[in-house]
Scaffold this motif. Structure first.
Motif, PDB file in Angstrom:
ATOM      1  N   ASP A   1       0.947   8.868   6.540  1.00 36.68           N
ATOM      2  CA  ASP A   1       1.193   9.591   5.357  1.00 36.68           C
ATOM      3  C   ASP A   1       1.696   8.572   4.436  1.00 36.68           C
ATOM      4  OD1 ASP A   1       1.467  11.439   3.023  1.00 36.68           O
ATOM      5  OD2 ASP A   1       3.125  12.404   4.402  1.00 36.68           O
ATOM      6  N   MET A   2       0.788   8.009   3.417  1.00 34.60           N
ATOM      7  CA  MET A   2       1.430   7.284   2.485  1.00 34.60           C
ATOM      8  C   MET A   2       2.181   7.857   1.394  1.00 34.60           C
ATOM      9  SD  MET A   2       1.115   3.814   2.289  1.00 34.60           S
ATOM     10  CE  MET A   2       1.769   2.780   1.130  1.00 34.60           C
ATOM     11  N   GLY A   3       1.961   9.168   1.382  1.00 35.05           N
ATOM     12  CA  GLY A   3       2.763   9.792   0.401  1.00 35.05           C
ATOM     13  C   GLY A   3       4.323   9.906   0.449  1.00 35.05           C
TER      14      GLY A   3
ATOM     15  N   ALA B   1      12.451  -1.091  -9.005  1.00 29.70           N
ATOM     16  CA  ALA B   1      11.183  -1.400  -9.228  1.00 29.70           C
ATOM     17  C   ALA B   1      11.156  -2.664  -9.816  1.00 29.70           C
ATOM     18  CB  ALA B   1      10.467  -0.098  -9.978  1.00 29.70           C
ATOM     19  N   GLN B   2      12.099  -3.114 -10.529  1.00 32.87           N
ATOM     20  CA  GLN B   2      12.192  -4.321 -11.520  1.00 32.87           C
ATOM     21  C   GLN B   2      11.825  -5.636 -10.353  1.00 32.87           C
ATOM     22  OE1 GLN B   2      15.898  -5.247 -12.928  1.00 32.87           O
ATOM     23  NE2 GLN B   2      17.040  -3.927 -11.662  1.00 32.87           N
ATOM     24  N   HIS B   3      12.140  -5.360  -8.987  1.00 30.14           N
ATOM     25  CA  HIS B   3      11.988  -6.425  -8.286  1.00 30.14           C
ATOM     26  C   HIS B   3      10.423  -6.496  -7.473  1.00 30.14           C
ATOM     27  CE1 HIS B   3      16.408  -6.845  -8.037  1.00 30.14           C
ATOM     28  NE2 HIS B   3      16.255  -5.620  -8.049  1.00 30.14           N
ATOM     29  N   GLY B   4       9.848  -5.833  -7.998  1.00 28.32           N
ATOM     30  CA  GLY B   4       8.126  -5.759  -7.924  1.00 28.32           C
ATOM     31  C   GLY B   4       7.737  -5.837  -6.290  1.00 28.32           C
ATOM     32  N   ALA B   5       7.199  -6.626  -5.776  1.00 29.28           N
ATOM     33  CA  ALA B   5       6.597  -6.706  -4.421  1.00 29.28           C
ATOM     34  C   ALA B   5       7.412  -6.570  -3.408  1.00 29.28           C
ATOM     35  CB  ALA B   5       5.468  -8.079  -4.181  1.00 29.28           C
ATOM     36  N   ALA B   6       8.616  -7.228  -3.485  1.00 28.20           N
ATOM     37  CA  ALA B   6       9.702  -6.960  -2.612  1.00 28.20           C
ATOM     38  C   ALA B   6      10.263  -5.551  -2.610  1.00 28.20           C
ATOM     39  CB  ALA B   6      10.913  -7.965  -2.990  1.00 28.20           C
ATOM     40  N   PHE B   7      10.271  -4.851  -3.503  1.00 26.89           N
ATOM     41  CA  PHE B   7      10.695  -3.489  -3.739  1.00 26.89           C
ATOM     42  C   PHE B   7       9.678  -2.551  -2.906  1.00 26.89           C
ATOM     43  CE2 PHE B   7       9.622   0.402  -6.405  1.00 26.89           C
ATOM     44  CZ  PHE B   7      10.541   1.152  -5.877  1.00 26.89           C
ATOM     45  N   LEU B   8       8.566  -2.939  -3.198  1.00 27.73           N
ATOM     46  CA  LEU B   8       7.308  -2.146  -2.561  1.00 27.73           C
ATOM     47  C   LEU B   8       7.356  -2.474  -1.078  1.00 27.73           C
ATOM     48  CD1 LEU B   8       4.478  -2.778  -4.970  1.00 27.73           C
ATOM     49  CD2 LEU B   8       5.752  -0.914  -5.104  1.00 27.73           C
ATOM     50  N   LEU B   9       7.754  -3.531  -0.628  1.00 24.47           N
ATOM     51  CA  LEU B   9       7.708  -3.865   0.861  1.00 24.47           C
ATOM     52  C   LEU B   9       8.999  -3.257   1.329  1.00 24.47           C
ATOM     53  CD1 LEU B   9       6.541  -5.462   3.308  1.00 24.47           C
ATOM     54  CD2 LEU B   9       7.874  -7.327   2.561  1.00 24.47           C
ATOM     55  N   TRP B  10       9.795  -3.357   0.712  1.00 25.50           N
ATOM     56  CA  TRP B  10      10.978  -2.522   1.286  1.00 25.50           C
ATOM     57  C   TRP B  10      11.013  -1.096   1.605  1.00 25.50           C
ATOM     58  CZ3 TRP B  10      13.683   1.238  -1.564  1.00 25.50           C
ATOM     59  CH2 TRP B  10      14.824   1.748  -0.835  1.00 25.50           C
ATOM     60  N   GLY B  11      10.256  -0.541   0.507  1.00 29.19           N
ATOM     61  CA  GLY B  11       9.995   0.932   0.755  1.00 29.19           C
ATOM     62  C   GLY B  11       9.103   1.079   1.902  1.00 29.19           C
ATOM     63  N   LEU B  12       7.977   0.410   1.974  1.00 30.93           N
ATOM     64  CA  LEU B  12       7.287   0.515   3.084  1.00 30.93           C
ATOM     65  C   LEU B  12       8.027   0.388   4.619  1.00 30.93           C
ATOM     66  CD1 LEU B  12       4.184   1.025   4.507  1.00 30.93           C
ATOM     67  CD2 LEU B  12       4.177  -1.470   4.107  1.00 30.93           C
ATOM     68  N   LEU B  13       8.778  -0.654   4.863  1.00 33.03           N
ATOM     69  CA  LEU B  13       9.497  -0.940   5.935  1.00 33.03           C
ATOM     70  C   LEU B  13      10.525   0.092   5.990  1.00 33.03           C
ATOM     71  CD1 LEU B  13       9.825  -4.801   5.539  1.00 33.03           C
ATOM     72  CD2 LEU B  13       8.469  -3.553   7.348  1.00 33.03           C
ATOM     73  N   ASP B  14      11.217   0.632   5.030  1.00 34.08           N
ATOM     74  CA  ASP B  14      12.332   1.483   5.326  1.00 34.08           C
ATOM     75  C   ASP B  14      11.774   3.018   5.676  1.00 34.08           C
ATOM     76  OD1 ASP B  14      14.871   1.946   5.015  1.00 34.08           O
ATOM     77  OD2 ASP B  14      14.557   3.488   3.263  1.00 34.08           O
ATOM     78  N   VAL B  15      10.372   3.309   5.434  1.00 36.82           N
ATOM     79  CA  VAL B  15       9.817   4.653   5.889  1.00 36.82           C
ATOM     80  C   VAL B  15       9.690   4.237   7.247  1.00 36.82           C
ATOM     81  CG1 VAL B  15       7.766   6.049   5.859  1.00 36.82           C
ATOM     82  CG2 VAL B  15       9.017   5.451   3.567  1.00 36.82           C
ATOM     83  N   ILE B  16       9.110   3.211   7.706  1.00 38.33           N
ATOM     84  CA  ILE B  16       8.524   2.989   8.994  1.00 38.33           C
ATOM     85  C   ILE B  16       9.725   2.865   9.957  1.00 38.33           C
ATOM     86  CG2 ILE B  16       7.478   1.280  10.505  1.00 38.33           C
ATOM     87  CD1 ILE B  16       5.654   0.455   8.378  1.00 38.33           C
ATOM     88  N   VAL B  17      10.850   2.194   9.589  1.00 36.07           N
ATOM     89  CA  VAL B  17      11.914   2.075  10.424  1.00 36.07           C
ATOM     90  C   VAL B  17      12.803   3.319  10.764  1.00 36.07           C
ATOM     91  CG1 VAL B  17      14.097   0.813  10.687  1.00 36.07           C
ATOM     92  CG2 VAL B  17      12.211  -0.246   9.936  1.00 36.07           C
ATOM     93  N   ASP B  18      12.785   4.265   9.408  1.00 34.90           N
ATOM     94  CA  ASP B  18      13.258   5.386   9.550  1.00 34.90           C
ATOM     95  C   ASP B  18      12.613   6.433  10.565  1.00 34.90           C
ATOM     96  OD1 ASP B  18      15.484   4.558   7.637  1.00 34.90           O
ATOM     97  OD2 ASP B  18      14.512   5.779   6.167  1.00 34.90           O
ATOM     98  N   GLY B  19      11.308   6.228  10.800  1.00 35.99           N
ATOM     99  CA  GLY B  19      10.380   6.958  11.587  1.00 35.99           C
ATOM    100  C   GLY B  19      10.886   6.496  12.953  1.00 35.99           C
ATOM    101  N   HIS B  20      11.109   5.178  13.361  1.00 33.70           N
ATOM    102  CA  HIS B  20      11.295   4.740  14.502  1.00 33.70           C
ATOM    103  C   HIS B  20      12.946   5.663  15.145  1.00 33.70           C
ATOM    104  CE1 HIS B  20       9.222   0.781  13.933  1.00 33.70           C
ATOM    105  NE2 HIS B  20       8.260   1.902  14.121  1.00 33.70           N
ATOM    106  N   PHE B  21      13.738   5.449  13.931  1.00 34.51           N
ATOM    107  CA  PHE B  21      15.153   6.131  14.399  1.00 34.51           C
ATOM    108  C   PHE B  21      14.837   7.390  14.359  1.00 34.51           C
ATOM    109  CE2 PHE B  21      19.572   6.865  13.324  1.00 34.51           C
ATOM    110  CZ  PHE B  21      20.272   5.885  14.071  1.00 34.51           C
ATOM    111  N   ALA B  22      14.232   8.060  13.808  1.00 34.08           N
ATOM    112  CA  ALA B  22      14.168   9.615  14.064  1.00 34.08           C
ATOM    113  C   ALA B  22      13.386   9.859  15.409  1.00 34.08           C
ATOM    114  CB  ALA B  22      13.309  10.236  12.881  1.00 34.08           C
TER     115      ALA B  22
END
Length: 304
Positions: A99-101, A114-135
């Protein structure tokens, strides 16, 4: 997709492209637009990659697994998520099961980054994945606690505990394969020699790294706990078997007394009271008295 290079000519533009189960042909345009390495594109198309972060001259290639535990069947599902990261663009590749949403919501809830560009986008992706691991680790911990309560239940749940513990160990092994390599992935992103990352985002990647460490350590402790549950269950079953054997042996001793007495009086011997009514009463009395004494003795020793 052919317009991506035009957007990247703007100094303040950051591009995000999302592909759902693409083929090599689908990625051909993005490969040309962003100058992606063909080996990274091959890894993005082929499944069952290990969690990793590959470094190329102009971009990074990320491979990770999002996990989820079904609340009804308790089955663990793993979904492979991949991404190309350039200084000003992020391309995500994943199957429909992911679920990319949720990632988009994470981005939208942190607009100041969002001003940090690609690093911000990558952080959001990793944060969701790792939170799923923790849950998922937390859910597995809750299951283990329920099995701990069954261990000391008066009803015997030996087969159920063994079967469920085996499923838990399988889930923990699969989860460990997804969680453990993430330490190296996030740690590599925090290295100062990676110029693709905005260093102002390092505290946020450090937070993700802390979550990865906690999930990894929790997973390892749960594996040990499941092994302890199995050993405890076997020990409890052994104790119950010993108790049953004590009870069976005690009852056999009690039954042996009347058998011995009636067998003795059934012989053709001139025993005391032979051929009289009170002799029968005497034999019955011996059975009752000796059997009662054995019962009281075994009961006092908690053998019955």
């Amino acid at each position: 997709m052919a317009e991506i290079s035009d957007y990247l000519q703007e100094p303040d533009a950051t591009v995000w492209a999302d592909f759902t189960a693409p083929t090599a042909t689908d990625l051909a345009i993005i490969e040309e637009e962003l100058g992606l390495h063909h080996l990274a594109v091959e890894d993005a198309v082929h499944e069952h990659q290990r969690p990793k972060l590959d470094r190329y001259d102009s971009h990074l290639f990320l491979s990770a697994y999002a996990v989820d535990l079904d609340a009804v069947t308790h089955a663990l599902t793993k979904v492979e998520v991949k991404a190309f990261i350039t200084p000003r663009a992020v391309v995500t590749v994943h199957p429909e099961a992911f679920d990319m949403g949720t990632v988009v919501q994470r981005w939208d809830s942190n607009p100041d980054l969002a001003q940090h560009g690609a690093a911000f986008l990558l952080w959001g992706l990793l944060d969701v994945i790792v939170d799923g691991h923790f849950a998922t680790v937390q859910d597995l911990d809750g299951e283990i606690e329920s099995y701990e309560d069954l261990l000391f239940d008066e009803k015997n749940h030996g087969t159920e505990i063994q079967r469920n513990s085996f499923e838990l160990r399988k889930n923990l092994v699969a989860l460990r394969r997804a969680v453990l390599p993430m330490r190296e992935v996030v740690n590599t992103l925090m290295r100062r020699d990676i110029e693709l990352m905005d260093h102002d985002m390092m505290p946020y990647f450090q937070d993700v790294y802390d979550h990865v460490l906690r999930a990894t350590e929790w997973t390892e402790s749960l594996r040990d706990l499941v092994a302890t549950i199995l050993d405890t269950n076997l020990a409890i079953q052994g104790n119950r078997m010993n108790l049953i054997m004590k009870k069976v042996t005690s009852w056999a001793a009690i039954i042996a007394v009347p058998t011995a007495i009636t067998g003795f009086f059934g012989q053709n011997l001139q025993f005391v009271g032979f051929g009289t009514v009170w002799g029968s009463y005497l034999s019955v009395g011996l059975i009752v008295v000796v059997g009662g004494m054995l019962y009281a003795s075994f009961k006092r020793r908690d053998w019955l």
